[in-house]
Design a protein around this motif. Structure first.
Motif, PDB file in Angstrom:
ATOM      1  N   LYS A 126       6.360  -2.417 -10.674  1.00  0.00           N
ATOM      2  CA  LYS A 126       5.857  -3.709 -10.210  1.00  0.00           C
ATOM      3  C   LYS A 126       6.843  -4.364  -9.243  1.00  0.00           C
ATOM      4  CE  LYS A 126       4.034  -8.073 -11.940  1.00  0.00           C
ATOM      5  NZ  LYS A 126       3.752  -8.896 -13.136  1.00  0.00           N
ATOM      6  N   GLU A 129       6.694  -2.649  -6.030  1.00  0.00           N
ATOM      7  CA  GLU A 129       5.507  -3.067  -5.279  1.00  0.00           C
ATOM      8  C   GLU A 129       5.735  -4.430  -4.639  1.00  0.00           C
ATOM      9  OE1 GLU A 129       2.329  -2.928  -8.031  1.00  0.00           O
ATOM     10  OE2 GLU A 129       2.084  -0.738  -7.943  1.00  0.00           O
ATOM     11  N   GLU A 130       6.381  -5.355  -5.409  1.00  0.00           N
ATOM     12  CA  GLU A 130       6.695  -6.659  -4.832  1.00  0.00           C
ATOM     13  C   GLU A 130       7.663  -6.521  -3.659  1.00  0.00           C
ATOM     14  OE1 GLU A 130       8.173  -8.964  -8.007  1.00  0.00           O
ATOM     15  OE2 GLU A 130       6.219  -9.265  -8.979  1.00  0.00           O
ATOM     16  N   ASP A 131       8.676  -5.659  -3.858  1.00  0.00           N
ATOM     17  CA  ASP A 131       9.626  -5.425  -2.750  1.00  0.00           C
ATOM     18  C   ASP A 131       8.928  -4.861  -1.528  1.00  0.00           C
ATOM     19  OD1 ASP A 131      11.618  -6.377  -4.355  1.00  0.00           O
ATOM     20  OD2 ASP A 131      12.333  -4.383  -4.992  1.00  0.00           O
ATOM     21  N   ILE A 132       7.988  -3.951  -1.788  1.00  0.00           N
ATOM     22  CA  ILE A 132       7.231  -3.366  -0.672  1.00  0.00           C
ATOM     23  C   ILE A 132       6.426  -4.446   0.044  1.00  0.00           C
ATOM     24  CG2 ILE A 132       5.346  -1.804  -0.092  1.00  0.00           C
ATOM     25  CD1 ILE A 132       6.419   0.072  -2.275  1.00  0.00           C
ATOM     26  N   GLY A 133       5.814  -5.367  -0.779  1.00  0.00           N
ATOM     27  CA  GLY A 133       5.067  -6.466  -0.168  1.00  0.00           C
ATOM     28  C   GLY A 133       5.968  -7.364   0.661  1.00  0.00           C
ATOM     29  N   GLU A 134       7.140  -7.694   0.094  1.00  0.00           N
ATOM     30  CA  GLU A 134       8.085  -8.514   0.848  1.00  0.00           C
ATOM     31  C   GLU A 134       8.562  -7.793   2.110  1.00  0.00           C
ATOM     32  OE1 GLU A 134      11.197  -9.477  -1.784  1.00  0.00           O
ATOM     33  OE2 GLU A 134      10.004 -10.849  -3.039  1.00  0.00           O
ATOM     34  N   ASN A 136       6.896  -5.534   3.745  1.00  0.00           N
ATOM     35  CA  ASN A 136       5.799  -5.546   4.727  1.00  0.00           C
ATOM     36  C   ASN A 136       5.692  -6.905   5.403  1.00  0.00           C
ATOM     37  OD1 ASN A 136       5.093  -2.874   4.236  1.00  0.00           O
ATOM     38  ND2 ASN A 136       3.702  -3.418   2.561  1.00  0.00           N
ATOM     39  N   GLU A 137       5.898  -7.997   4.609  1.00  0.00           N
ATOM     40  CA  GLU A 137       5.851  -9.329   5.196  1.00  0.00           C
ATOM     41  C   GLU A 137       6.998  -9.527   6.190  1.00  0.00           C
ATOM     42  OE1 GLU A 137       4.328 -13.095   5.881  1.00  0.00           O
ATOM     43  OE2 GLU A 137       3.482 -11.371   4.795  1.00  0.00           O
TER      44      GLU A 137
END
Length: 370
Positions: A126, A129-134, A136-137
């Motif tokens: 999880k 995934e959050e790191d990946i989202g950050e 990507n942002e």
């Protein structure tokens, strides 16, 4: 051959060879296989490939056996089956060993530990995934920032190009102005160093004859009159420059009709002659005008010496006579004078005018610099 010894012959389902049978005495019965082999003449290697392929299909139940196999195919099938059984036994042993290993490892770890590790891994997943989202942002933000920077860089380069173009134009204009200033400075220096009188009045000699502005005092009557007009204009201009007002006479510089006016009675004394040869003319007013002109030159000379007492003139003026340093006198009158003497007197008069011109030029130059 009896009916009891007769055997039914079959072809091998794999190699299509006729099967060999033994009779009651144990002897091999005649077989048609050799005859078929002789007649068909199979290629050895191709036939072997076909046989092996057929045995493999037979082992894996790809077709059903309709008749008995020949002895060779049966032996090959048995060998292949034994090899498959041996490989299968090895695989079973390997799987059994791996299963025992798994059971042993599972016995060492409790279910709670595995669940805790699973939960931990899920949390890490999880978080990842959050790191990946950050990430990507941040990547999207970075791309937008890069796009903005590229746009600003393009604007900066465009502005820089415009400014460089303006700078180049300004530099060209400055260079042009500097060249114009240099040219104007050179022209100013040339003008300052150039004396108007020296440029406008050129006095020289042609043998025994004086010449002013290319007008000779010894040729045609018209040329002599023009030369006297130039001399009258020069004397008037020099007097004005040094602030001299003539006494007794006033010069009227009027080209070939230049003359003097007596201030007392307004009488006109012509500096020109209209009657044939200038020297042979009996007009006494012309002689009077030339004597009066020498008197005005003498007044100018006195004014010049009052400014600078060291100035020396080549010829001293005494009345209507010019005298050199050797005491030789030259009268400007035609009366009681030879033509050669008169021409010398006119030439020496022009030399004195030339000296006046040089002095006034120097005087004006020094006054301008002051």
């Amino acid at each position: 051959m009896s009916a009891y010894n007769t055997r039914t012959s079959f072809s091998c389902v794999n190699c299509h060879m006729k099967q060999k049978h033994k009779n009651d005495e144990g002897e091999e019965a005649p077989s048609e296989t050799n005859l078929m082999a002789d007649d068909q003449q199979f290629e050895r290697f191709s036939h072997q490939y076909v046989v092996n392929a057929g045995l493999c299909d037979l082992l894996f139940n790809n077709f059903e056996v309709e008749h008995h196999l020949c002895e060779g195919c049966t032996d090959c099938s048995i060998d292949l089956i034994k090899l498959l059984i041996l490989n299968t036994e090895h695989e079973v042993e390997d799987y059994t060993e791996y299963l025992n290993k798994l059971n042993f490892e599972q016995s060492d770890e409790t279910l709670d530990e595995l669940e805790a590790e699973l939960a931990k891994l899920q949390q890490e997943e999880k978080k990842l995934e959050e790191d990946i989202g950050e990430f990507n942002e941040e990547k999207r933000t970075s791309r937008e920032s890069i796009a903005e920077k590229e746009a600003l860089e393009r604007k900066r380069k465009l502005h820089e190009a415009r400014e460089l173009s303006k700078l180049a134009m300004n530099e060209d204009e400055i260079s042009s102005l500097q060249l114009r200033l240099l040219n104007a400075t050179l022209w100013l220096k040339t003008v300052q160093d150039t004396n108007v009188f020296s440029a406008c009045f050129k006095i020289c000699d042609e043998g025994t004859v004086g010449v002013i502005n290319n007008f000779s005092l010894d040729h045609s009557l018209r040329e002599i009159n023009a030369a006297w007009g130039q001399a009258a204009l020069l004397l008037t201009s020099l007097a004005k420059l040094i602030g001299l007002e003539f006494e007794k006479y006033r010069i009227v510089a009027y080209a070939s009709r230049s003359h003097l006016v007596v201030l007392e009675d307004g009488q006109m004394l012509p500096l020109f002659n209209l009657n044939g040869c200038a020297f042979k003319s009996k007009d006494k007013s012309f002689d009077a005008a030339m004597v009066a002109f020498l008197e005005l030159m003498q007044q100018l000379e006195v004014r010049i010496k009052s400014i600078d007492a060291t100035v020396l003139m080549p010829y001293e003026i005494k009345g209507g006579v010019l005298e050199d340093k050797y005491g030789q006198s030259y009268s400007i009158r035609k009366e009681f004078n030879s033509e050669e003497g008169w021409q010398k007197a006119l030439k020496y008069m022009l030399r004195n005018l030339q000296c006046y011109l040089c002095f006034v030029s120097v005087f004006l130059t020094e006054d301008t610099h002051k």
